[in-house]
Design an enzyme around this catalytic site. Structure first.
Site, PDB file in Angstrom:
ATOM      1  N   GLU A 199       0.817  -1.222   0.000  1.00  0.00           N
ATOM      2  CA  GLU A 199       0.000   0.000   0.000  1.00  0.00           C
ATOM      3  C   GLU A 199       0.848   1.269   0.000  1.00  0.00           C
ATOM      4  O   GLU A 199       0.460   2.283  -0.588  1.00  0.00           O
ATOM      5  CB  GLU A 199      -0.950   0.005   1.199  1.00  0.00           C
ATOM      6  CG  GLU A 199      -2.089  -1.006   1.109  1.00  0.00           C
ATOM      7  CD  GLU A 199      -1.742  -2.365   1.701  1.00  0.00           C
ATOM      8  OE1 GLU A 199      -2.641  -3.229   1.789  1.00  0.00           O
ATOM      9  OE2 GLU A 199      -0.552  -2.565   2.077  1.00  0.00           O
ATOM     10  N   PHE A 252     -12.363  -7.103  13.213  1.00  0.00           N
ATOM     11  CA  PHE A 252     -11.212  -7.554  12.445  1.00  0.00           C
ATOM     12  C   PHE A 252     -10.805  -6.497  11.419  1.00  0.00           C
ATOM     13  O   PHE A 252     -11.616  -6.007  10.657  1.00  0.00           O
ATOM     14  CB  PHE A 252     -11.549  -8.874  11.730  1.00  0.00           C
ATOM     15  CG  PHE A 252     -10.442  -9.403  10.872  1.00  0.00           C
ATOM     16  CD1 PHE A 252      -9.256  -9.855  11.439  1.00  0.00           C
ATOM     17  CD2 PHE A 252     -10.575  -9.436   9.496  1.00  0.00           C
ATOM     18  CE1 PHE A 252      -8.229 -10.337  10.644  1.00  0.00           C
ATOM     19  CE2 PHE A 252      -9.552  -9.922   8.686  1.00  0.00           C
ATOM     20  CZ  PHE A 252      -8.365 -10.369   9.268  1.00  0.00           C
ATOM     21  N   GLN A 253      -9.546  -6.132  11.455  1.00  0.00           N
ATOM     22  CA  GLN A 253      -8.946  -5.123  10.574  1.00  0.00           C
ATOM     23  C   GLN A 253      -9.603  -3.755  10.720  1.00  0.00           C
ATOM     24  O   GLN A 253      -9.714  -2.996   9.748  1.00  0.00           O
ATOM     25  CB  GLN A 253      -8.972  -5.583   9.104  1.00  0.00           C
ATOM     26  CG  GLN A 253      -8.028  -6.753   8.838  1.00  0.00           C
ATOM     27  CD  GLN A 253      -7.795  -7.025   7.372  1.00  0.00           C
ATOM     28  OE1 GLN A 253      -8.669  -6.781   6.534  1.00  0.00           O
ATOM     29  NE2 GLN A 253      -6.622  -7.542   7.039  1.00  0.00           N
ATOM     30  N   LYS A 305     -17.857  -0.817   4.995  1.00  0.00           N
ATOM     31  CA  LYS A 305     -18.238  -1.833   4.013  1.00  0.00           C
ATOM     32  C   LYS A 305     -19.739  -1.844   3.755  1.00  0.00           C
ATOM     33  O   LYS A 305     -20.179  -1.960   2.598  1.00  0.00           O
ATOM     34  CB  LYS A 305     -17.769  -3.210   4.479  1.00  0.00           C
ATOM     35  CG  LYS A 305     -18.046  -4.305   3.450  1.00  0.00           C
ATOM     36  CD  LYS A 305     -17.294  -5.587   3.736  1.00  0.00           C
ATOM     37  CE  LYS A 305     -17.508  -6.601   2.604  1.00  0.00           C
ATOM     38  NZ  LYS A 305     -16.697  -7.815   2.761  1.00  0.00           N
ATOM     39  N   MET A 362      23.931   9.462   3.427  1.00  0.00           N
ATOM     40  CA  MET A 362      23.843  10.729   4.151  1.00  0.00           C
ATOM     41  C   MET A 362      24.075  10.523   5.639  1.00  0.00           C
ATOM     42  O   MET A 362      24.724  11.350   6.299  1.00  0.00           O
ATOM     43  CB  MET A 362      22.487  11.394   3.894  1.00  0.00           C
ATOM     44  CG  MET A 362      22.454  12.862   4.303  1.00  0.00           C
ATOM     45  SD  MET A 362      23.630  13.893   3.402  1.00  0.00           S
ATOM     46  CE  MET A 362      22.716  14.234   1.896  1.00  0.00           C
TER      47      MET A 362
END
Length: 569
Positions: free
Chosen positions: A54, A116-117, A166, A481
């Site tokens: 993602e 969940f999630q 959802k 760096m």
């Protein structure tokens, strides 16, 4: 018999709304909370690019937006899908990139119950976005999407997150009850687009007229406002020298005689000396970032400060200006050009000052050695592409070498994470940029071995699409760096900054991900290797081996004023 009422599913309305906004590509990753949306993508033949993570999807949308000038779009699922894109969201927001992120959410019945999630996406995203909203009724989806694109791409551009539970995405609603009209009673960026008080313009022009040593400092706001030509007209009409920030590169052609280079920590000697000696500094579209104005109390100390910015909150945040103008850079420059001074010229001494500084410490290539000099590789890339390639960088030493030695010609051409400094940005942003680039334009990512290892998995998508970005890895086997700072400020205690022999074989890794790759370590073979990369008709990874002791110079140490530069040639 009564006529059956026509209904549509929430996610169907979402796809139609995205089509209305002219979205031609979406970068995302599916999951449970957005399966109904992905089903609509399938049914509608939506041009969706399946990222491998993602964060990659977010950086792709960012790169696409910067390259194309359009609004980038990403889709993620709930929970870890949303949290994985946080870094990309923060990156885009810091650099004022227009982006809309659609995040799925658990059904409303599970919100607040550790379903969940489940993640509080609004709570997580609000501090790092321009606007966040959760849709509670599918009837509002078309309106919210229209508002999201308007907010993301107006005023100071930024990221908007739209969170859709959802069950809302699955909801069937009568189409005659759908809301489509924007309703944002507290958001009026258009009021900043009109300069109604000519006194501001008059004050600015009078300050320039009274100056002997004027200087323009230009930032990313020029690109965001599509004000490149307006700026160049102002520069050449008044013969005022220009210093760019990192995100302002390309606002004036690097070959322009009035361009002094990038200012700040790794800027040119001529640019930094100009910043410290000007008597009238006109800042357009830059926020006086600490990498440019490291010591605000000793920055352009003898100058009248003029600050032009679209965001009122930036005025006086770092440096209090003598004159201010809250406006889009293009609108401001159009007004300034309409009030152009006739026969204005800076003093001969000011012109001679820059000429002398450019000659005294030019941004010149270092001496050849037995290993490839990174500056030489980038300069040759610039020569072969005539400074016209769309260059994307990751973050680190290679980023600064690219800024110093690639001859950028235009805005929307040098893409990099400026504000957040996000390692891992380069590979996915270059892929997204390739989708948004002009037809036939070379897209070349310049990355380090550290950043490449963070997001290289995104190379795997390239075999499925007709885009052909090139990737040049400057591999010094250290976190360059960090290593440089440890060398300079930490007594050469290289704590966890050296990969040495622990790096993977980048050629084999790239080939395993489906991309042709090669390696070059001999300076005598460097030019031919870059030629082969550019000539190849497809994606290509070129690993360029460089020494671990290479330094980005010159350098203004943190906490020191711009004229106290070290490592001058």
């Amino acid at each position: 018999m009564a006529k059956e009422e026509e209904t549509k599913q929430g996610m169907q309305l979402l796809v139609e709304a995205l089509n209305e906004e002219g979205v031609d590509v979406i970068f995302g990753y599916p999951g449970g909370a957005v399966l109904d949306l992905y089903d609509q993508f399938f049914k509608n033949g939506t041009n969706h690019v399946l990222a491998r993570h993602e964060q990659g999807a977010g950086h792709m949308a960012d790169g696409y937006a910067r390259a194309s000038g359009k609004t980038g779009v990403s889709v993620v699922t709930s929970g870890p899908g949303a949290t994985n894109i946080v870094t990309a969201v923060a990156t885009a927001q810091m650099d004022s990139v227009p982006m809309v992120v659609i995040s799925g959410q658990v059904a409303q019945a599970g919100i607040g119950k550790d379903a969940f999630q489940e993640t509080d996406v609004i709570g997580v995203m609000t501090p790092i976005t321009k606007y966040c909203v959760q849709v509670r009724d599918a009837r509002d989806i078309p309106r919210v999407i229209k508002e999201a694109f308007y907010i993301a791409n107006s005023g100071r551009k930024g990221v908007v997150v739209v969170d859709i539970p959802k069950n809302v995405g699955q909801q069937m609603v009568p189409i005659d009850e759908v809301n489509t009209e924007i309703y944002l009673p507290g958001y009026h960026p258009e009021k900043q687009q009109k300069i109604t008080n000519n006194e501001h313009i008059q004050n600015i022009m009078e300050a320039i007229q009274a100056s002997q040593k004027p200087l323009l400092l230009v930032g990313g706001g020029i690109a965001k406002a599509d004000a490149e030509e307006d700026l160049r007209e102002f520069v050449h009409t008044h013969k005022i020298p220009v210093v760019a920030t990192l995100l302002g590169l390309g606002a004036v052609d690097s070959k322009d005689p009035y361009f002094l280079g990038m200012g700040g920590m790794h800027g040119s000697y001529a640019a930094n000396m100009a910043l410290m000696n000007t008597d009238c500094l006109i800042n357009i579209g830059s926020r006086f970032d600490d990498r440019v104005a490291s010591v605000p109390d000793n920055f352009a100390p003898g100058a009248k400060i003029i600050h032009i910015d679209i965001d009122a909150s930036e005025i006086g945040k770092v440096i209090q200006p003598d004159y201010e103008l809250i406006a889009d850079a293009k609108v401001a420059l159009e007004a300034l050009n309409a009030s152009a001074l006739s026969n204005y010229e800076a003093s001969e001494e000011w012109v001679a000052f820059h000429k002398d500084n450019l000659a005294k410490h030019p941004m010149a290539l270092p001496e050849a050695r037995s290993t490839i000099r990174p500056e030489a590789a980038i300069a040759y890339l610039g020569e072969k592409t005539d400074g016209e390639a769309l260059v994307v960088t990751d973050v680190g030493q290679h980023q600064m070498w690219a800024a110093q030695f690639y001859p950028v010609r235009h805005t929307q051409q040098f893409l990099t994470s400026g504000g957040l400094g996000t390692m891992g940005y380069g590979v996915p942003a270059a892929i997204g940029a390739a989708f948004g680039a002009k037809e036939g334009q070379d897209v070349v990512a310049i990355v380090g071995d550290g950043g490449f290892q963070m997001t290289n998995q995104e190379l795997n998508i390239l075999s499925a699409y007709d885009v052909k970005p090139k990737f040049m890895i400057l591999n010094n086997e250290v976190l360059g760096m960090v290593h440089q700072w440890q060398d300079k400020f930490y007594g050469q205690r290289y704590s966890h900054s050296e990969f040495l022999d622990q790096n993977p074989d980048f050629v084999k890794l790239s080939e395993a991900l489906g991309v042709k790759a090669a390696r070059v370590s001999d300076p005598a073979e460097m030019e031919a290797a870059i030629d082969a990369m550019l000539a190849y008709d497809g994606p290509y990874v070129l690993e360029v081996r460089i020494a671990k002791d290479e330094l980005v110079l010159p350098m203004v140490p943190a906490g020191r004023p711009n004229n106290e530069m070290e490592g001058l040639g």
